[in-house]
Design an enzyme around this catalytic site. Sequence first.
Site, PDB file in Angstrom:
ATOM      1  N   GLY A 100     -21.567  75.819 -10.751  1.00  0.00           N
ATOM      2  CA  GLY A 100     -20.572  76.535  -9.957  1.00  0.00           C
ATOM      3  C   GLY A 100     -19.811  75.679  -8.965  1.00  0.00           C
ATOM      4  N   GLY A 102     -17.807  72.968  -9.974  1.00  0.00           N
ATOM      5  CA  GLY A 102     -16.747  72.221 -10.649  1.00  0.00           C
ATOM      6  C   GLY A 102     -17.171  70.824 -11.054  1.00  0.00           C
ATOM      7  N   GLY A 104     -18.732  69.777 -13.769  1.00  0.00           N
ATOM      8  CA  GLY A 104     -18.458  69.436 -15.167  1.00  0.00           C
ATOM      9  C   GLY A 104     -17.124  68.732 -15.302  1.00  0.00           C
ATOM     10  CG  ASP A 130     -18.886  67.511 -31.776  1.00  0.00           C
ATOM     11  OD1 ASP A 130     -17.838  67.854 -32.369  1.00  0.00           O
ATOM     12  OD2 ASP A 130     -19.548  66.512 -32.098  1.00  0.00           O
ATOM     13  CE1 TYR A 140     -16.127  68.886 -22.865  1.00  0.00           C
ATOM     14  CE2 TYR A 140     -17.176  70.342 -24.436  1.00  0.00           C
ATOM     15  CZ  TYR A 140     -17.246  69.281 -23.562  1.00  0.00           C
ATOM     16  OH  TYR A 140     -18.436  68.622 -23.382  1.00  0.00           O
ATOM     17  N   GLY A 142      -9.941  74.446 -21.207  1.00  0.00           N
ATOM     18  CA  GLY A 142      -9.387  74.488 -19.857  1.00  0.00           C
ATOM     19  C   GLY A 142      -8.969  73.112 -19.347  1.00  0.00           C
TER      20      GLY A 142
END
Length: 169
Positions: A100, A102, A104, A130, A140, A142
């Site tokens: 939560g 951000g 990533g 993948d 991805y 996004g």
Amino acid sequence: MAIVFEALGKHHDRSRFSCGQADLDGWFRRRAGQDDRRDVARVFVATDSELGIVGFYSLSAFKLELGELPDEIARKLPRYESGYPAALVGRLARDVRMRGKGFGEVLMVDAIRRILGAAETLAVLAIIVDAKDERAAAFYKGLGFEPFPRRPDRLFLLASSAVRGLEKM
């Protein structure tokens, strides 16, 4: 919180890392170092001085075939039997403690920057990922990745688009 990105080393304690997906956690704890030493993947970790490893990703060379690409891209390329160079972000995960926040996106931006740095010396047409599930695919997408026409769980971002995206940051 000061995050440092670096290559995975023997000094990194991977035992406390958990992204919540057993297959990713297992690969990271047991096989990431082996894959790196065997030149199968380069593994990078994001560390925090208090929390330890808070994320990781792996990078590998990849070959695209002309038939995998969308027609609008494929028709602009020369016809090479040997395929087209790409980079694969094979695995990417953030620790549940970073959920939560951000994080990533932060991991992916670092991976893309490394790939584009390598692309100054070695050609890279596209960056490939993948998606393990629909949530990962949405993540991805996004970030500007598009699914391959014949394999929607595999997505790509043209390196030229990645350059433009980073210039806007």
